[in-house]
Design an enzyme around this catalytic site. Structure first.
Site: not given
Ligand code: NAD
Ligand code: DAU
Length: 356
Positions: A136-138, A161, A165
């Site tokens: 993810t970009d997060e 989260y 990741k």
């Protein structure tokens, strides 16, 4: 079974939102591949997402936990996979704030369990194999008013989260470097489209508007996300799996930034039209509530690399994609009912009833 397929691919989390679109694409586009879907069927996994392809001769489903290292190792041994597309994860930021340990378990331990099985099974025959990890970009953190995440932006995860990741991404790279497992990671922005569980912004608000329930906007509503239609993400995953360079990272996004409140107003307008309600009806449901703790202000992806290297570009613009998404939810009442029965109401009450 060995040798009868051109490739044998393990897809994890294939009953989830993005995973089901990836499974469908691979089953339909590559009938010579064996597609093996391993999914625990948590609240987010739903075999109804795959009804149309479940009887395809090249498709197999197994209910199982990626953290179960004996199961995963046995599966690799039996099936002799050529590639893995790893999507299984706990994926909702709000749930990670409530219960970080579940995220550590599935997202980190589960990923390492798969990497271990690949390491044992592929040892000495790594050439042509691929461990493709969907991220993810997060992991890149939060942006200010300007700038975009590129493939070299330093990691700066800020929620349980995104920390889980980011950790799983690091393990993928560590196994590649230490044990020579060929690996690719892609980091995508916010997806939307059919089969999305109504706990995330767009499907939650579609469901609430439909039911005349309030629309809980976190904080000032000016948080920004970069939205991509899920089918365009599945198309990018296909391209990267087949043409991406092992060792590489690819950012995926549609150069499509929206402040939450602007997106919500557009959604309200589309819903009023589709439901035949008077203009402005749905907007009246907007309710500003207490912010998400540690809420990342802005995400935006620079997807120049994937478009220049692999020729990918999104096929659907946002207005068109959002309208298709609304149409899908309105046409799939039964799917929505099944997903929002059972524990959904308990989740909803816990997350929203005490917030004002
Ligand atoms: P989702 O929550 O809709 O689906 C996750 C799937 O994984 C479900 O089918 C669930 O049953 C399965 N799963 C969960 N724990 C498991 C376990 N221990 N063993 C086996 N299966 C398990 O998630 P999604 O939105 O489809 O996201 C898929 C992947 O893409 C995730 O890795 C997520 O981090 C990443 N991602 C999502 C987005 C997005 O906007 N949704 C954007 C970028 C990246
Ligand atoms: O950026 C990619 C990520 O996008 C993925 O890795 C995650 O798996 C996915 O869940 C998504 O994370 P977000 O936190 O950005 O998505 P969510 O739909 O939960 O929230 C989008 C924005 O809307 C965010 O700013 C929070 C806000 N929001 C969300 C909900 C659920 C609200 O204002 N109200 C809500 O009720």
């Amino acid at each position: 079974m060995a040798g009868t397929y051109q490739k044998k691919i393990l897809i994890t989390g294939g009953a989830g939102f993005i995973g089901s679109h990836v499974v469908r694409r691979f089953v339909q586009e590559y009938p010579n591949y064996l597609i093996y879907n391993l999914d625990k069927l948590t609240y987010a996994g739903n075999l109804e997402n795959l009804k149309d392809i479940e009887t395809s001769p090249s498709y197999r489903f197994e209910k199982g936990d990626i953290c179960d290292s004996d199961l995963v190792s046995e599966l690799f041994h039996q099936m002799q996979f050529d590639g893995v597309i790893h999507l299984a994860a706990e994926s909702h930021v709000d749930r990670s704030i409530e219960n970080p340990l579940e995220f550590i378990q599935t997202n980190i331990i589960g990923t390492v369990s798969l990497l271990n099985a690949a390491r044992e099974n592929w040892k000495g025959k790594e050439s042509g194999k691929l461990f493709y990890h969907i991220s993810t970009d997060e992991v890149y953190g939060s942006l200010g008013d300007t700038g975009l995440f590129t493939e070299t932006t330093p990691y700066d995860p800020r929620s349980p989260y995104s920390a889980s990741k980011a950790s799983s991404d690091h393990f993928v790279r560590a196994y590649e470097n230490t044990y020579g497992i060929p690996a690719i990671i892609s980091n995508c922005s916010n997806n939307y489209g059919p089969n999305h569980v109504p706990e995330k912004l767009i499907p939650l608000f579609i469901n609430n508007i439909k039911n005349n329930q309030s629309l809980p906007v976190y904080g000032d509503g000016k948080y920004t996300r970069d939205w991509l239609y899920v089918i365009d993400h599945a198309m990018a995953i296909d391209l990267i799996f087949h043409k991406g360079k092992p060792g590489g990272t690819y950012n995926i996004g549609g150069f499509n930034e929206w402040k939450n409140i602007d997106l919500i107003q557009l959604l309200c307008k589309i819903m009023d039209e589709k439901l035949g309600r008077e203009k402005g009806t749905s907007e009246k449901l907007i309710t500003y509530i207490t912010d998400r703790p540690g809420h990342d202000r802005r995400y935006a992806i620079d997807s120049t690399k994937i478009s220049q290297e692999l020729g990918w570009k999104p096929s659907v613009n946002f207005e068109e994609g959002l309208e298709k998404t609304v149409d899908w939810y309105l046409a799939n009442e039964e799917w929505l009912q099944h997903v929002t029965s059972g524990n959904y109401q308990k989740y909803y009450d816990k997350m929203y009833l005490h917030r004002s």
